[in-house]
Design an enzyme around this catalytic site. Structure first.
Site, PDB file in Angstrom:
ATOM      1  N   GLU A  49       0.424   5.667   0.097  1.00 55.39           N
ATOM      2  CA  GLU A  49      -0.579   6.696   1.004  1.00 55.39           C
ATOM      3  C   GLU A  49      -0.111   7.890   0.361  1.00 55.39           C
ATOM      4  O   GLU A  49       1.104   7.699   0.190  1.00 55.39           O
ATOM      5  CB  GLU A  49      -0.369   6.318   2.691  1.00 55.39           C
ATOM      6  CG  GLU A  49      -1.013   4.690   3.246  1.00 55.39           C
ATOM      7  CD  GLU A  49      -1.462   4.966   4.134  1.00 55.39           C
ATOM      8  OE1 GLU A  49      -1.220   5.407   5.203  1.00 55.39           O
ATOM      9  OE2 GLU A  49      -2.094   3.761   4.877  1.00 55.39           O
ATOM     10  N   GLU A  74      -3.262  -4.316  -2.682  1.00 60.48           N
ATOM     11  CA  GLU A  74      -4.406  -5.216  -3.572  1.00 60.48           C
ATOM     12  C   GLU A  74      -3.956  -5.172  -5.086  1.00 60.48           C
ATOM     13  O   GLU A  74      -3.639  -5.599  -6.183  1.00 60.48           O
ATOM     14  CB  GLU A  74      -5.083  -6.040  -2.983  1.00 60.48           C
ATOM     15  CG  GLU A  74      -5.616  -6.540  -1.457  1.00 60.48           C
ATOM     16  CD  GLU A  74      -5.519  -5.672  -0.425  1.00 60.48           C
ATOM     17  OE1 GLU A  74      -5.088  -5.175  -0.138  1.00 60.48           O
ATOM     18  OE2 GLU A  74      -6.366  -6.307   1.017  1.00 60.48           O
ATOM     19  N   CYS A 114     -11.147  -3.349  -3.442  1.00 60.02           N
ATOM     20  CA  CYS A 114      -9.911  -4.372  -4.080  1.00 60.02           C
ATOM     21  C   CYS A 114     -10.852  -5.555  -3.896  1.00 60.02           C
ATOM     22  O   CYS A 114     -10.340  -6.298  -5.408  1.00 60.02           O
ATOM     23  CB  CYS A 114      -9.052  -4.466  -3.001  1.00 60.02           C
ATOM     24  SG  CYS A 114      -7.795  -3.502  -2.609  1.00 60.02           S
ATOM     25  N   CYS A 133     -10.268  -4.350   1.371  1.00 62.20           N
ATOM     26  CA  CYS A 133     -11.237  -3.703   1.394  1.00 62.20           C
ATOM     27  C   CYS A 133     -12.612  -4.148  -0.214  1.00 62.20           C
ATOM     28  O   CYS A 133     -12.266  -4.404  -0.711  1.00 62.20           O
ATOM     29  CB  CYS A 133     -10.861  -2.023   0.760  1.00 62.20           C
ATOM     30  SG  CYS A 133     -10.735  -2.176  -0.812  1.00 62.20           S
ATOM     31  N   ASN A 168       0.931  -1.017  -0.283  1.00 62.61           N
ATOM     32  CA  ASN A 168       0.045   0.016   0.483  1.00 62.61           C
ATOM     33  C   ASN A 168       0.747   1.158  -0.182  1.00 62.61           C
ATOM     34  O   ASN A 168       2.592   1.318   1.098  1.00 62.61           O
ATOM     35  CB  ASN A 168      -0.791  -0.187   0.933  1.00 62.61           C
ATOM     36  CG  ASN A 168      -0.722  -0.358   2.164  1.00 62.61           C
ATOM     37  OD1 ASN A 168       0.891  -1.102   2.579  1.00 62.61           O
ATOM     38  ND2 ASN A 168      -1.266   0.183   3.464  1.00 62.61           N
ATOM     39  N   CYS A 174      -4.498   0.507  -2.091  1.00 65.26           N
ATOM     40  CA  CYS A 174      -4.041  -0.388  -0.870  1.00 65.26           C
ATOM     41  C   CYS A 174      -3.038  -1.797  -1.906  1.00 65.26           C
ATOM     42  O   CYS A 174      -2.921  -1.791  -3.253  1.00 65.26           O
ATOM     43  CB  CYS A 174      -5.414  -1.408  -1.046  1.00 65.26           C
ATOM     44  SG  CYS A 174      -6.528  -0.551  -0.587  1.00 65.26           S
TER      45      CYS A 174
HETATM   46  N1  THU Z   1      -5.185  -1.808   2.959  1.00 64.78           N
HETATM   47  C1  THU Z   1      -4.750  -2.316   2.311  1.00 64.78           C
HETATM   48  O1  THU Z   1      -3.570  -1.924   1.630  1.00 64.78           O
HETATM   49  N2  THU Z   1      -5.052  -3.892   1.907  1.00 64.78           N
HETATM   50  C2  THU Z   1      -6.193  -3.976   2.415  1.00 64.78           C
HETATM   51  O2  THU Z   1      -6.604  -5.207   2.462  1.00 64.78           O
HETATM   52  C3  THU Z   1      -6.772  -2.659   3.454  1.00 64.78           C
HETATM   53  C4  THU Z   1      -6.760  -1.683   3.906  1.00 64.78           C
HETATM   54  C5  THU Z   1      -4.712  -0.388   3.467  1.00 64.78           C
HETATM   55  C6  THU Z   1      -5.366   1.324   2.500  1.00 64.78           C
HETATM   56  C7  THU Z   1      -4.696   1.949   3.467  1.00 64.78           C
HETATM   57  O3  THU Z   1      -3.281   2.644   3.538  1.00 64.78           O
HETATM   58  C8  THU Z   1      -4.193   1.437   5.411  1.00 64.78           C
HETATM   59  O4  THU Z   1      -4.514   0.170   4.789  1.00 64.78           O
HETATM   60  C9  THU Z   1      -5.309   1.216   5.966  1.00 64.78           C
HETATM   61  O5  THU Z   1      -6.369   1.583   5.648  1.00 64.78           O
END
Ligand code: THU
Length: 135
Positions: A44, A55, A90, A87, A42, A53
Site C-alpha cells: 500500500e 495478485e 486483478c 478485485c 499487497n 494487490c
Molecule cells: N487486496 C488484494 O491484495 N487483493 C484482493 O484480492 C483484494 C484487495 C488489497 C488491496 C489493498 O491493499 C487491501 O487489500 C484493501 O483493499
C-alpha cells in the site's frame, strides 16, 4: 489436486504484506506449469490509489522474471481474511495472462476452508485483446 504447497506459499507471502492503511493483508501464489511457485503480497501507498494487490504483485513478478518458464500458469492461491475474491483490476490481468488458472480462495483465519473457482466464472466474456486488428 490438493495444492497444499501452493496454499502454504500464499499464506507465507501474506506475512510479507505491507498494508498499514487498510490492515487487510493478502498473499498470492501462482503455480507455473513448470512446477515453480511465484508469490507476492499487497503493497500500500500513503497515496492510497497507488496500492497494488497481492495478485498483481505475484503476476508481475512472474511475468518479468528472466525465466520464461514462469509465464504459463495452472493455479493461483489467494489468502486473505475471509477468503476474498480478486478485485476487478486483478481479474482483468489474470484473465489476460493466467486465464486458465484454478483460483483457490483461502480464508487466512481458517486456511482449511478454501474454495475453488475459475477465471471464466470470475470474469466471463473477458476482453483479452484477441479482437485487436492485425498490424
Ligand atoms: N487486496 C488484494 O491484495 N487483493 C484482493 O484480492 C483484494 C484487495 C488489497 C488491496 C489493498 O491493499 C487491501 O487489500 C484493501 O483493499
Amino acid at each position: 489436486m490438493p495444492h497444499t504447497k501452493l496454499i502454504q506459499a500464499a499464506l507465507a507471502a501474506r506475512e510479507q504484506s505491507i498494508a498499514p492503511y487498510s490492515k487487510f493483508n493478502v498473499g498470492a501464489a501462482l503455480l507455473a506449469a513448470s512446477g515453480e511457485i511465484i508469490s507476492g503480497a499487497n503493497v500500500e501507498s500513503a497515496s492510497y490509489g497507488l496500492s497494488c494487490c497481492a495478485e498483481r504483485v505475484a503476476l508481475f513478478k512472474a511475468l518479468t522474471d528472466e525465466s520464461k518458464s514462469r509465464r504459463d500458469f495452472t493455479a493461483i492461491a489467494i489468502a486473505s481474511p475471509g477468503g476474498a475474491a480478486p478485485c476487478g483490476a486483478c481479474r482483468q490481468l489474470l484473465a489476460e495472462y493466467a486465464g486458465k488458472v484454478e483460483v483457490i480462495l483461502i480464508d487466512s483465519e481458517s486456511p482449511e476452508n478454501s474454495t475453488v473457482t475459475t477465471m471464466d466464472i470470475l470474469l466471463p466474456n473477458a476482453f483479452t485483446g484477441d479482437d485487436f486488428p492485425e498490424v
